[in-house]
Design a protein around this motif. Structure first.
Motif, PDB file in Angstrom:
ATOM      1  N   PHE A 147       1.208  -4.279  -1.724  1.00  0.00           N
ATOM      2  CA  PHE A 147       0.678  -5.498  -2.339  1.00  0.00           C
ATOM      3  C   PHE A 147      -0.038  -6.262  -1.234  1.00  0.00           C
ATOM      4  O   PHE A 147       0.594  -6.780  -0.318  1.00  0.00           O
ATOM      5  CB  PHE A 147       1.804  -6.333  -2.948  1.00  0.00           C
ATOM      6  CG  PHE A 147       1.336  -7.644  -3.523  1.00  0.00           C
ATOM      7  CD1 PHE A 147       0.195  -7.737  -4.301  1.00  0.00           C
ATOM      8  CD2 PHE A 147       2.063  -8.806  -3.295  1.00  0.00           C
ATOM      9  CE1 PHE A 147      -0.231  -8.957  -4.838  1.00  0.00           C
ATOM     10  CE2 PHE A 147       1.660 -10.023  -3.826  1.00  0.00           C
ATOM     11  CZ  PHE A 147       0.502 -10.100  -4.595  1.00  0.00           C
ATOM     12  N   ALA A 148      -1.361  -6.285  -1.306  1.00  0.00           N
ATOM     13  CA  ALA A 148      -2.173  -6.963  -0.289  1.00  0.00           C
ATOM     14  C   ALA A 148      -2.544  -8.345  -0.819  1.00  0.00           C
ATOM     15  O   ALA A 148      -3.410  -8.476  -1.674  1.00  0.00           O
ATOM     16  CB  ALA A 148      -3.409  -6.141   0.038  1.00  0.00           C
ATOM     17  N   ASP A 149      -1.870  -9.351  -0.288  1.00  0.00           N
ATOM     18  CA  ASP A 149      -2.073 -10.728  -0.741  1.00  0.00           C
ATOM     19  C   ASP A 149      -2.476 -11.611   0.435  1.00  0.00           C
ATOM     20  O   ASP A 149      -2.075 -12.766   0.530  1.00  0.00           O
ATOM     21  CB  ASP A 149      -0.790 -11.251  -1.406  1.00  0.00           C
ATOM     22  CG  ASP A 149      -1.032 -12.500  -2.227  1.00  0.00           C
ATOM     23  OD1 ASP A 149      -2.181 -12.733  -2.655  1.00  0.00           O
ATOM     24  OD2 ASP A 149      -0.065 -13.263  -2.450  1.00  0.00           O
ATOM     25  N   ALA A 150      -3.236 -11.036   1.354  1.00  0.00           N
ATOM     26  CA  ALA A 150      -3.726 -11.760   2.526  1.00  0.00           C
ATOM     27  C   ALA A 150      -5.085 -11.173   2.878  1.00  0.00           C
ATOM     28  O   ALA A 150      -5.485 -10.131   2.348  1.00  0.00           O
ATOM     29  CB  ALA A 150      -2.752 -11.599   3.694  1.00  0.00           C
ATOM     30  N   TRP A 151      -5.790 -11.820   3.778  1.00  0.00           N
ATOM     31  CA  TRP A 151      -7.095 -11.314   4.197  1.00  0.00           C
ATOM     32  C   TRP A 151      -6.979  -9.900   4.766  1.00  0.00           C
ATOM     33  O   TRP A 151      -7.666  -8.988   4.315  1.00  0.00           O
ATOM     34  CB  TRP A 151      -7.722 -12.291   5.199  1.00  0.00           C
ATOM     35  CG  TRP A 151      -9.163 -12.015   5.426  1.00  0.00           C
ATOM     36  CD1 TRP A 151      -9.697 -11.171   6.368  1.00  0.00           C
ATOM     37  CD2 TRP A 151     -10.272 -12.549   4.699  1.00  0.00           C
ATOM     38  NE1 TRP A 151     -11.070 -11.153   6.274  1.00  0.00           N
ATOM     39  CE2 TRP A 151     -11.448 -11.992   5.256  1.00  0.00           C
ATOM     40  CE3 TRP A 151     -10.388 -13.436   3.642  1.00  0.00           C
ATOM     41  CZ2 TRP A 151     -12.716 -12.305   4.789  1.00  0.00           C
ATOM     42  CZ3 TRP A 151     -11.655 -13.745   3.178  1.00  0.00           C
ATOM     43  CH2 TRP A 151     -12.805 -13.176   3.748  1.00  0.00           C
ATOM     44  N   PRO A 152      -6.070  -9.680   5.760  1.00  0.00           N
ATOM     45  CA  PRO A 152      -5.888  -8.310   6.251  1.00  0.00           C
ATOM     46  C   PRO A 152      -5.292  -7.423   5.152  1.00  0.00           C
ATOM     47  O   PRO A 152      -4.337  -7.800   4.481  1.00  0.00           O
ATOM     48  CB  PRO A 152      -4.903  -8.458   7.413  1.00  0.00           C
ATOM     49  CG  PRO A 152      -4.955  -9.897   7.795  1.00  0.00           C
ATOM     50  CD  PRO A 152      -5.265 -10.639   6.527  1.00  0.00           C
ATOM     51  N   GLY A 153      -5.888  -6.275   4.975  1.00  0.00           N
ATOM     52  CA  GLY A 153      -5.415  -5.362   3.939  1.00  0.00           C
ATOM     53  C   GLY A 153      -6.199  -5.490   2.650  1.00  0.00           C
ATOM     54  O   GLY A 153      -6.089  -4.656   1.753  1.00  0.00           O
ATOM     55  N   LYS A 154      -7.001  -6.546   2.583  1.00  0.00           N
ATOM     56  CA  LYS A 154      -7.807  -6.783   1.382  1.00  0.00           C
ATOM     57  C   LYS A 154      -9.282  -6.915   1.774  1.00  0.00           C
ATOM     58  O   LYS A 154     -10.118  -6.172   1.287  1.00  0.00           O
ATOM     59  CB  LYS A 154      -7.308  -8.052   0.674  1.00  0.00           C
ATOM     60  CG  LYS A 154      -7.898  -8.279  -0.706  1.00  0.00           C
ATOM     61  CD  LYS A 154      -7.528  -9.661  -1.273  1.00  0.00           C
ATOM     62  CE  LYS A 154      -6.231  -9.690  -2.002  1.00  0.00           C
ATOM     63  NZ  LYS A 154      -6.009 -10.976  -2.710  1.00  0.00           N
ATOM     64  N   TYR A 155      -9.587  -7.828   2.656  1.00  0.00           N
ATOM     65  CA  TYR A 155     -10.971  -8.059   3.075  1.00  0.00           C
ATOM     66  C   TYR A 155     -11.255  -7.557   4.488  1.00  0.00           C
ATOM     67  O   TYR A 155     -12.395  -7.468   4.891  1.00  0.00           O
ATOM     68  CB  TYR A 155     -11.322  -9.545   2.965  1.00  0.00           C
ATOM     69  CG  TYR A 155     -11.192 -10.040   1.547  1.00  0.00           C
ATOM     70  CD1 TYR A 155     -12.111  -9.661   0.578  1.00  0.00           C
ATOM     71  CD2 TYR A 155     -10.141 -10.870   1.175  1.00  0.00           C
ATOM     72  CE1 TYR A 155     -11.985 -10.091  -0.733  1.00  0.00           C
ATOM     73  CE2 TYR A 155     -10.013 -11.312  -0.128  1.00  0.00           C
ATOM     74  CZ  TYR A 155     -10.935 -10.921  -1.078  1.00  0.00           C
ATOM     75  OH  TYR A 155     -10.796 -11.339  -2.370  1.00  0.00           O
ATOM     76  N   SER A 156     -10.223  -7.257   5.224  1.00  0.00           N
ATOM     77  CA  SER A 156     -10.377  -6.614   6.541  1.00  0.00           C
ATOM     78  C   SER A 156      -9.305  -5.532   6.633  1.00  0.00           C
ATOM     79  O   SER A 156      -8.305  -5.572   5.919  1.00  0.00           O
ATOM     80  CB  SER A 156     -10.219  -7.640   7.676  1.00  0.00           C
ATOM     81  OG  SER A 156      -8.894  -8.123   7.748  1.00  0.00           O
ATOM     82  N   GLN A 157      -9.536  -4.561   7.490  1.00  0.00           N
ATOM     83  CA  GLN A 157      -8.619  -3.423   7.656  1.00  0.00           C
ATOM     84  C   GLN A 157      -8.330  -2.723   6.310  1.00  0.00           C
ATOM     85  O   GLN A 157      -7.253  -2.175   6.090  1.00  0.00           O
ATOM     86  CB  GLN A 157      -7.284  -3.834   8.311  1.00  0.00           C
ATOM     87  CG  GLN A 157      -7.381  -4.206   9.761  1.00  0.00           C
ATOM     88  CD  GLN A 157      -8.078  -5.535   9.969  1.00  0.00           C
ATOM     89  OE1 GLN A 157      -7.764  -6.517   9.318  1.00  0.00           O
ATOM     90  NE2 GLN A 157      -9.029  -5.576  10.881  1.00  0.00           N
TER      91      GLN A 157
END
Length: 193
Positions: free
Chosen positions: A119-129
């Motif tokens: 569950f990607a609920d932050a910038w990293p993992g969603k919009y970066s990396q």
């Protein structure tokens, strides 16, 4: 069907919700995404799970409810004050690893097993990396994101980030995606074999 009637709240949910209001935390995950996460996690007995963006622990409470006794969950956030609160709620659960560090650094340095659900609920993992994060999803596993529908707290120009992300996920041939105009706008992607 009344989708707003969400039953079986996690035991600590109301306490965490109260703490969220007390400290003025303005970005909590809603009950809809929580119920979805719990349901998806129940399909992965003994699973290995990852949450990027712990926040105050509302979605984490649902995820923990979706794990069996053999499941493992790592949750990552860079806000030390919030991590301390989350530690107070969930620190005694040996299935849960609360990591307080920059999510991008954590993703770049992760060398463990792949995950049954992220569950990607932050910038990293969603919009970066994003590439690194998607590579950590097992075949048959889930990559889940929310906040794909315009939110009042979005900074100017953020819609372009969302549009690029959605378009990119749509182009991936190694994932099947389901876009839901529900909750805050949800995408569930599952890795193909």
């Amino acid at each position: 069907m009344k989708d707003s009637l969400i039953l079986d709240l996690p035991k600590l949910y109301e306490k965490i919700e109260s703490k969220s209001q007390e400290i003025g935390f303005t970005m909590p995950s809603d009950r809809y995404i929580g119920a979805l996460l719990k349901t998806l996690m129940l399909s992965k007995p003994g699973g290995n799970f990852l949450e990027l963006g712990t926040g105050i622990g509302l979605s984490l409470s649902w995820m923990i409810d979706g794990m069996d006794k053999n499941g493992k969950l790592t949750t990552v956030d860079n806000d030390f004050a919030l991590c301390e609160i989350v530690q107070g709620f969930f620190g005694a659960d040996n299935r849960v690893n609360i990591v307080c560090m920059d999510g991008a650094d954590w993703i770049k340095n992760h060398q463990g097993k792949p995950f049954d659900l992220i569950f990607a609920d932050a910038w990293p993992g969603k919009y970066s990396q994003l590439e690194e994060t998607l590579a950590m999803v097992k075949v048959g596993g889930f990559y889940v994101i929310d906040d794909m529908t315009a939110q009042p707290n979005w900074p100017a120009g953020h819609q372009e980030n969302v549009d690029k992300l959605v378009s990119y996920l749509e182009s991936r041939e190694d994932f099947s995606i389901c876009k839901m105009n529900w909750s805050t706008g949800v995408i569930v992607a599952s890795r193909k074999s």
